[in-house]
Design an enzyme around this catalytic site. Sequence first.
Site, short mmCIF file in Angstrom:
data_model
loop_
_atom_site.label_atom_id
_atom_site.label_comp_id
_atom_site.label_asym_id
_atom_site.label_seq_id
_atom_site.Cartn_x
_atom_site.Cartn_y
_atom_site.Cartn_z
N ASP A 41 0.82 -1.14 0.09
CA ASP A 41 -0.02 0.14 0.10
C ASP A 41 0.90 1.21 0.04
OD1 ASP A 41 -2.12 -1.74 0.35
OD2 ASP A 41 -1.77 -1.72 2.71
N GLU A 209 -11.43 0.96 -3.60
CA GLU A 209 -10.53 1.20 -2.25
C GLU A 209 -9.48 2.11 -2.61
OE1 GLU A 209 -10.32 -2.41 -0.51
OE2 GLU A 209 -8.76 -3.28 -1.76
#
Length: 526
Positions: A41, A209
């Site tokens: 991420d 997301e």
Amino acid sequence: MVATLPSGFADVVENGEPVPSHHGPTTPGPVLPVLPGCHPDPSICFDGTQFVLVTSSFTYWPGLPVHVSTDLVHWQPAGHVLTSPGAPVLDGLEVSDGVWAPTVRCLDGVLHVVFTVARDRKGAETYLCTATDPAGPWSEPQLLDTEGFDPALFLDRDGRCWFTACRDSRTPGSGPGELFLRELDRATGRLVGPEHVLWHGALGGAWVEGPRLFERDGRYHLLAAEGGTARHHAVTAATAPAVTGPWTTDPRSPLLTHRHLGATADVQAVGHADLVDGPDGRTWGVVLGIRPFDGGHVLGRETFLVPAAWEDEGPVFAPGTGALAPVPGVETAIGPVPEDDLEWVGLRGPVEHTRSGTTHLLAPRPDPLTSRGLPALTGRRQDTHACTFAATVDADRLPGPTGLAAYQHQDAHLALRVEPGPAGAHVVTELVDADGTHELSRRPVHGPVRLELRTDGRTYRAGVVADGVFVEHAAVPHLRLATEHVGGFVGVLLALVAQGPSGSAPVPFTDVQHVRQVTDEGDDQP
């Protein structure tokens, strides 16, 4: 410091700006991460002198590792955003919960990081931290009045700062997820004003997301991650004339994915992108990806660099190729891993761990590795498929099970420990995985003993070193610790562990060595 970007890409000009060549890099070889091991991420910004990168840390402690670079290729650890015990509370969480998906932005010279704490795989709290130096000190986490997860910040040209994140869709007939927006008052650190629902994603039926907002030539662009974080992962996008919308799907979505390359692709699950402009005008992206080995990955999701460019429609990742490619200068360091205190992490909170050279002292704790508490564990991310990890302990002077572990999470790890007992000490090898707990070997031992875990990428081997010769006690296929078998979002930690009563004297581990190696296929080498 002066930032210098990767060489090896020929310069071309688009829209008056230099960008990496559409013909790709001139360096052949495998695609390698710029941050190997469990660094997923990724979020990136440029602070005026250097690039700053922050990645997820889940329940590793300290939390949210910060890396800096002047060339996007060579990264150095600068510290961690989360270093104070108790904020946020991670005790009791499964390893893959905890601190998720940060975004870092430099706003008027101040670094801002927003992140979520997940509990039971759902966003529970969202926090904001700030600092003027990537090395810290970072402010104490400020709780934001919001929901969801994967938060991000965007500073518009008019000086207004916007907060966006994802959550379960509240729009009938749309979803299952949605991205929403609110303004952040930077003076108070509070979210203010009305909420705006932005977008429900480009891929029907898939969660949207990882939002990231950008503005280019008066047009707004929203990047997102869709398809889950496994092989169907993808970078998608939407555009709008204003930051509050209306947002429409970029018809080029997905902008980047490896889902179409199949199960034999060297790098898979590519997604969760962020973009940064360098001082020379070039645009670069960072994404997460995995490097499976013989059907499974144990290194976790890693950070990869990808050239990018802006065109009239929006950002283009890997112009001319549409897939990750070798980046000149990115290579794997082979040999003994240099000692660096910033690279050692524990679980869910601070451990009493000190180091002098290759000697480590670790204070025992009663929590076992299978618990969701605070075991006495300190480890480094496994960042090559092949490696060795070794240490020496004194079998006659231990308060409890002490040794090494290849640790995925509380329900998946291989432990090689010396266990003291009334009948003397034994070296015990134990595997915990999706099929249960298995004692693989038990052999008597006394005095100093050299413990070693080694892997060639396919098999973890546990044993002792006697007179310079490795004596294998047990062997475990790497798939028994692979995410595909045991689940979760992390990779293997190579760890020192010491279980025993609280208040026991710290246990010495001497001649601790982590040595990166090359697999038979040479897959970690350019």
